[in-house]
Enzyme design. Structure first.
Site, PDB file in Angstrom:
ATOM      1  N   ASP A  17       1.048  -1.350  -0.397  1.00  0.00           N
ATOM      2  CA  ASP A  17      -0.066  -0.277   0.024  1.00  0.00           C
ATOM      3  C   ASP A  17       1.006   0.908  -0.138  1.00  0.00           C
ATOM      4  O   ASP A  17       0.139   2.459   0.599  1.00  0.00           O
ATOM      5  CB  ASP A  17      -0.828  -0.182   1.306  1.00  0.00           C
ATOM      6  CG  ASP A  17      -1.392  -0.720   1.148  1.00  0.00           C
ATOM      7  OD1 ASP A  17      -1.746  -1.914   0.307  1.00  0.00           O
ATOM      8  OD2 ASP A  17      -1.764  -1.709   2.162  1.00  0.00           O
ATOM      9  N   GLU A  18       2.075   0.766  -0.376  1.00  0.00           N
ATOM     10  CA  GLU A  18       2.629   2.774  -0.690  1.00  0.00           C
ATOM     11  C   GLU A  18       2.368   3.374  -1.475  1.00  0.00           C
ATOM     12  O   GLU A  18       2.624   4.504  -1.537  1.00  0.00           O
ATOM     13  CB  GLU A  18       4.366   1.833  -0.879  1.00  0.00           C
ATOM     14  CG  GLU A  18       5.071   0.927   0.120  1.00  0.00           C
ATOM     15  CD  GLU A  18       4.693  -0.409  -0.461  1.00  0.00           C
ATOM     16  OE1 GLU A  18       4.146  -0.802  -1.046  1.00  0.00           O
ATOM     17  OE2 GLU A  18       5.325  -1.236   0.936  1.00  0.00           O
ATOM     18  N   LYS A  20       2.293   2.373  -5.127  1.00  0.00           N
ATOM     19  CA  LYS A  20       2.876   2.176  -6.272  1.00  0.00           C
ATOM     20  C   LYS A  20       1.953   1.469  -7.529  1.00  0.00           C
ATOM     21  O   LYS A  20       2.392   2.701  -8.880  1.00  0.00           O
ATOM     22  CB  LYS A  20       2.789   0.358  -6.631  1.00  0.00           C
ATOM     23  CG  LYS A  20       4.366   0.099  -5.145  1.00  0.00           C
ATOM     24  CD  LYS A  20       4.245  -1.940  -5.248  1.00  0.00           C
ATOM     25  CE  LYS A  20       3.524  -2.392  -4.878  1.00  0.00           C
ATOM     26  NZ  LYS A  20       2.651  -1.750  -3.284  1.00  0.00           N
ATOM     27  N   ALA A  43      -3.520  -7.818  -3.998  1.00  0.00           N
ATOM     28  CA  ALA A  43      -3.520  -6.689  -4.067  1.00  0.00           C
ATOM     29  C   ALA A  43      -4.344  -5.891  -4.477  1.00  0.00           C
ATOM     30  O   ALA A  43      -5.604  -6.339  -4.881  1.00  0.00           O
ATOM     31  CB  ALA A  43      -2.305  -6.717  -5.392  1.00  0.00           C
ATOM     32  N   GLY A  44      -4.457  -4.821  -4.878  1.00  0.00           N
ATOM     33  CA  GLY A  44      -5.386  -3.398  -5.285  1.00  0.00           C
ATOM     34  C   GLY A  44      -4.969  -2.300  -5.219  1.00  0.00           C
ATOM     35  O   GLY A  44      -4.195  -1.277  -4.463  1.00  0.00           O
ATOM     36  N   HIS A  45      -5.233  -1.177  -6.157  1.00  0.00           N
ATOM     37  CA  HIS A  45      -4.740  -0.273  -5.857  1.00  0.00           C
ATOM     38  C   HIS A  45      -6.531   0.536  -7.092  1.00  0.00           C
ATOM     39  O   HIS A  45      -6.898  -0.236  -8.312  1.00  0.00           O
ATOM     40  CB  HIS A  45      -3.905   0.656  -6.334  1.00  0.00           C
ATOM     41  CG  HIS A  45      -3.396   0.303  -7.951  1.00  0.00           C
ATOM     42  ND1 HIS A  45      -2.568  -0.888  -8.716  1.00  0.00           N
ATOM     43  CD2 HIS A  45      -4.051   1.385  -9.517  1.00  0.00           C
ATOM     44  CE1 HIS A  45      -3.010  -0.875 -10.073  1.00  0.00           C
ATOM     45  NE2 HIS A  45      -3.043   1.198 -10.480  1.00  0.00           N
ATOM     46  N   ARG A 145       2.857 -29.016  -5.687  1.00  0.00           N
ATOM     47  CA  ARG A 145       2.390 -29.546  -7.436  1.00  0.00           C
ATOM     48  C   ARG A 145       0.859 -30.332  -7.444  1.00  0.00           C
ATOM     49  O   ARG A 145       0.560 -31.566  -7.662  1.00  0.00           O
ATOM     50  CB  ARG A 145       3.673 -31.053  -7.416  1.00  0.00           C
ATOM     51  CG  ARG A 145       4.486 -30.193  -8.161  1.00  0.00           C
ATOM     52  CD  ARG A 145       5.707 -30.589  -7.491  1.00  0.00           C
ATOM     53  NE  ARG A 145       5.562 -30.954  -5.591  1.00  0.00           N
ATOM     54  CZ  ARG A 145       7.048 -31.686  -5.744  1.00  0.00           C
ATOM     55  NH1 ARG A 145       7.992 -32.175  -6.099  1.00  0.00           N
ATOM     56  NH2 ARG A 145       6.591 -31.555  -3.981  1.00  0.00           N
ATOM     57  N   GLN A 224       1.964  -5.698  -3.328  1.00  0.00           N
ATOM     58  CA  GLN A 224       2.518  -6.409  -2.544  1.00  0.00           C
ATOM     59  C   GLN A 224       3.467  -5.246  -2.048  1.00  0.00           C
ATOM     60  O   GLN A 224       4.420  -4.666  -2.577  1.00  0.00           O
ATOM     61  CB  GLN A 224       2.745  -7.823  -1.849  1.00  0.00           C
ATOM     62  CG  GLN A 224       1.122  -8.288  -1.432  1.00  0.00           C
ATOM     63  CD  GLN A 224       0.776  -8.722  -2.322  1.00  0.00           C
ATOM     64  OE1 GLN A 224       0.886  -9.349  -3.641  1.00  0.00           O
ATOM     65  NE2 GLN A 224      -0.778  -8.587  -2.632  1.00  0.00           N
ATOM     66  N   THR A 300      -8.175  -3.268  -0.147  1.00  0.00           N
ATOM     67  CA  THR A 300      -9.062  -4.793  -0.966  1.00  0.00           C
ATOM     68  C   THR A 300      -9.793  -4.949   0.344  1.00  0.00           C
ATOM     69  O   THR A 300     -10.545  -5.701  -0.036  1.00  0.00           O
ATOM     70  CB  THR A 300      -7.967  -5.044  -0.914  1.00  0.00           C
ATOM     71  OG1 THR A 300      -6.917  -5.352  -1.897  1.00  0.00           O
ATOM     72  CG2 THR A 300      -8.529  -7.374  -0.789  1.00  0.00           C
ATOM     73  N   THR A 301      -9.457  -4.968   1.312  1.00  0.00           N
ATOM     74  CA  THR A 301     -10.162  -5.583   2.233  1.00  0.00           C
ATOM     75  C   THR A 301     -10.986  -4.552   3.476  1.00  0.00           C
ATOM     76  O   THR A 301     -11.529  -4.091   4.160  1.00  0.00           O
ATOM     77  CB  THR A 301      -9.909  -6.419   3.969  1.00  0.00           C
ATOM     78  OG1 THR A 301      -8.429  -5.878   4.071  1.00  0.00           O
ATOM     79  CG2 THR A 301      -9.002  -7.667   3.042  1.00  0.00           C
ATOM     80  N   GLY A 302     -10.739  -3.091   3.520  1.00  0.00           N
ATOM     81  CA  GLY A 302     -11.403  -1.814   4.235  1.00  0.00           C
ATOM     82  C   GLY A 302     -10.639  -1.907   5.887  1.00  0.00           C
ATOM     83  O   GLY A 302     -11.438  -1.231   6.700  1.00  0.00           O
ATOM     84  N   PRO A 304      -8.889  -1.175   8.819  1.00  0.00           N
ATOM     85  CA  PRO A 304      -7.541   0.128   9.370  1.00  0.00           C
ATOM     86  C   PRO A 304      -6.691  -0.005   9.388  1.00  0.00           C
ATOM     87  O   PRO A 304      -5.829  -1.287   9.254  1.00  0.00           O
ATOM     88  CB  PRO A 304      -8.193   0.369  10.733  1.00  0.00           C
ATOM     89  CG  PRO A 304      -9.215  -0.320  10.933  1.00  0.00           C
ATOM     90  CD  PRO A 304      -9.852  -1.250  10.007  1.00  0.00           C
ATOM     91  N   THR A 415       3.661  14.137  -3.767  1.00  0.00           N
ATOM     92  CA  THR A 415       2.918  15.232  -2.433  1.00  0.00           C
ATOM     93  C   THR A 415       1.707  15.640  -2.807  1.00  0.00           C
ATOM     94  O   THR A 415       1.129  16.167  -2.480  1.00  0.00           O
ATOM     95  CB  THR A 415       3.520  17.245  -2.790  1.00  0.00           C
ATOM     96  OG1 THR A 415       3.260  17.697  -4.361  1.00  0.00           O
ATOM     97  CG2 THR A 415       5.475  16.660  -2.842  1.00  0.00           C
TER      98      THR A 415
HETATM   99  P1  IMP Z   1      -2.595 -12.636   1.796  1.00  0.00           P
HETATM  100  O1  IMP Z   1      -1.777 -12.173   1.014  1.00  0.00           O
HETATM  101  O2  IMP Z   1      -4.242 -12.591   2.089  1.00  0.00           O
HETATM  102  O3  IMP Z   1      -2.399 -14.916   1.988  1.00  0.00           O
HETATM  103  O4  IMP Z   1      -2.102 -11.928   2.912  1.00  0.00           O
HETATM  104  C1  IMP Z   1      -0.894 -12.656   3.852  1.00  0.00           C
HETATM  105  C2  IMP Z   1      -0.260 -10.981   4.809  1.00  0.00           C
HETATM  106  O5  IMP Z   1      -0.408 -10.304   3.108  1.00  0.00           O
HETATM  107  C3  IMP Z   1      -1.815  -9.847   5.438  1.00  0.00           C
HETATM  108  O6  IMP Z   1      -0.957  -9.539   6.751  1.00  0.00           O
HETATM  109  C4  IMP Z   1      -2.302  -9.170   4.828  1.00  0.00           C
HETATM  110  O7  IMP Z   1      -3.197  -7.479   5.044  1.00  0.00           O
HETATM  111  C5  IMP Z   1      -1.674  -9.239   4.181  1.00  0.00           C
HETATM  112  N1  IMP Z   1      -0.989  -8.374   2.557  1.00  0.00           N
HETATM  113  C6  IMP Z   1      -1.250  -9.217   1.440  1.00  0.00           C
HETATM  114  N2  IMP Z   1      -1.757  -8.183   0.055  1.00  0.00           N
HETATM  115  C7  IMP Z   1      -1.540  -7.325   0.515  1.00  0.00           C
HETATM  116  C8  IMP Z   1      -0.966  -5.566  -0.279  1.00  0.00           C
HETATM  117  O8  IMP Z   1      -1.467  -5.969  -1.543  1.00  0.00           O
HETATM  118  N3  IMP Z   1      -1.310  -4.974   0.936  1.00  0.00           N
HETATM  119  C9  IMP Z   1      -0.784  -4.902   2.462  1.00  0.00           C
HETATM  120  N4  IMP Z   1      -1.208  -5.629   2.789  1.00  0.00           N
HETATM  121  C10 IMP Z   1      -1.358  -6.940   2.156  1.00  0.00           C
END
Ligand code: IMP
Length: 434
Positions: A17-18, A20, A43-45, A145, A224, A300-302, A304, A415
């Site tokens: 979540d930087e 990217k 992932a999500g943006h 496998r 990630q 992705t999950t909302g 905090p 900024t």
């Molecule tokens: P998973 O990738 O769903 O197995 O989650 C493993 C860990 O990675 C958890 O702490 C998630 O919150 C974190 N995580 C996975 N994808 C992201 C992302 O895109 N941003 C921030 N944290 C992530």
């Protein structure tokens, strides 16, 4: 501005979540190919088109640039329903990807029983706060496998058998009450869902190799981040793929020589979602203020996000692992108006020793306390600054200390959320590249 002939990786240097996505959006129009090489719909943006937000989880961000060819590499795990929904949303906004999207025949598919297993584990004692999307189990099945790959969809006669091995193990573990769909139903549903994607399956390694040899530029879009990397992150509180530089090569099949530059992305502070060590975490009003001002809630999950000052220990580690040429430093403006701004420059262990390396073993994180250096805050806002000469002196002093502590210069400073809010650092590798 022309299309670039050099290849660039954009990688996260913290716990994800930087920001990217902003950099990929900004730069992808300059590259002929944009490739995802690991991760899935964890992932999500969000990209904004004509004022309308589109959330992308799996489709590479170059989707919004018509001349961009999009690749999904072998290191990615795909939820096909989510992928199709994204294609649909893009099509409704006028972005037709036909003819410019290729999915690796080696990419693995996330199946419903992978999601069930992920959720089952998260209900137990070994919970690590995953996104619950079945990512871990999909990668587990790959290593065991027993995975199902995109190429298997082209062999429907054997699909049922490919699914059955992993399905049997999950069914045994979860028991009859889990309500898993049968192997037959899973195979039938999968084939039905996958139909529109079949023409998009192919050999991405061959495509990228040929593109590289022709001198076409490639942007590698990381998902990630390094501290979530299965090898180099805070194991076991990590995701299941290699989100750092090594994953780029295994996840595309390209050799290291194909990569010219690495842009490492970090926020001017630190966040983390899910469980696991985070010595910089601020469990006080300052942490809440960063969360509110930075809108630090998961795309992705909302959930905090946990917030803290910039951590030079983890980010320095990530710079070294990835061989970062320059930082994309994001969200500096979120720190506007703080009386003082902290920088975690080391970790103090239980015996009072201060170090600047991250422990390999989870047990060794427990006693670590952040060693924080404080800097005077700035009263003139940095929001929207596009010229380094306009940075307040206090912000400049903070940034100088930050870059020195991670031994990596800034290449891009953000900024604000808008694409025009920020600048490419003059003289940086990125300025020379563009
Ligand atoms: P998973 O990738 O769903 O197995 O989650 C493993 C860990 O990675 C958890 O702490 C998630 O919150 C974190 N995580 C996975 N994808 C992201 C992302 O895109 N941003 C921030 N944290 C992530």
């Amino acid at each position: 501005m022309g299309v670039l002939a050099e290849n660039l990786a954009i990688l996260g240097l913290q716990w994800g979540d930087e920001g990217k996505g902003k950099l990929v959006d900004l730069l992808s129009g300059r590259f002929r190919n944009v490739v995802r090489f690991q991760g899935g719909n964890n992932a999500g943006h969000t990209v904004v088109v004509d004022g309308v937000s589109i959330a992308l989880h799996q489709v590479p961000s170059g989707a919004l640039h018509e001349g961009c060819f999009l690749g999904v590499g072998s290191g990615v795990v795909l939820n096909l329903e989510v992928f199709l929904q994204e294609l649909d949303r893009l099509a409704k906004r006028g972005f037709d990807l036909s003819g410019r999207l290729l999915i690796s025949d080696k990419a693995h598919i996330i199946l419903p029983h992978h999601i069930a297993l992920d959720k089952w584990r998260e209900g137990g004692l070994n919970k690590i706060g995953t996104t619950g999307r079945g990512i871990g189990p999909a990668y587990e099945m790959k290593a065991a496998r027993m995975g199902v790959r995109m190429g298997d969809l082209l062999h429907p006669d054997t699909l049922r058998e490919r699914i059955s091995h992993g399905h049997a193990e999950v069914a045994q573990l979860l028991g009859p009450g889990a309500g898993l769909a049968s192997v037959e139903d899973t195979a039938r549903d999968l084939l039905a869902i996958a139909q529109p994607l079949l023409p998009l399956i192919g050999d991405i390694q061959d495509h990228l190799w040929s593109a590289w040899r022709r001198g076409e530029s490639i942007l590698f879009e990381g998902a990630q981040a390094t501290l979530l990397d299965i090898d180099h992150g805070t194991y076991p509180y990590v995701t299941s793929s290699n989100c750092s530089i090594g994953g780029l090569f295994t996840g595309t099949g390209l050799p290291p020589k194909a990569l010219s530059h690495v842009l490492g992305v970090a926020k001017a502070y630190t966040t983390r979602v899910g469980a696991g060590p985070m010595p910089s975490e601020l469990l006080d009003a300052t942490g809440d203020r960063i969360r509110d001002l930075g809108r630090e809630f998961g795309t992705t999950t909302g959930r905090p996000r946990r917030c803290g000052w910039f951590d030079a220990v983890i980010t320095g580690h990530a710079c070294r692992v990835n061989g970062v040429d320059g930082l994309g430093l994001m969200k500096l403006d979120v720190l506007d108006g703080f009386d003082q701004v902290g920088l975690v420059v080391g970790y103090r262990d239980g015996e009072g020793r201060v170090g600047t390396r991250i422990p390999s073993c989870i047990q060794d994180w427990n006693d670590l306390k952040p060693e924080i250096k404080y800097f005077k805050g700035w009263s003139t806002p940095t929001r929207g600054i596009q010229d380094p000469a306009r940075l307040p002196a206090e912000a400049r002093a903070y940034l100088d200390a930050l870059t020195e502590s991670v031994d990596t210069p800034i290449a891009y400073l953000s900024t604000g959320p808008d694409r025009v809010e920020g600048y490419v650092e003059p003289g940086s590798f990125l300025a020379n590249l563009l």
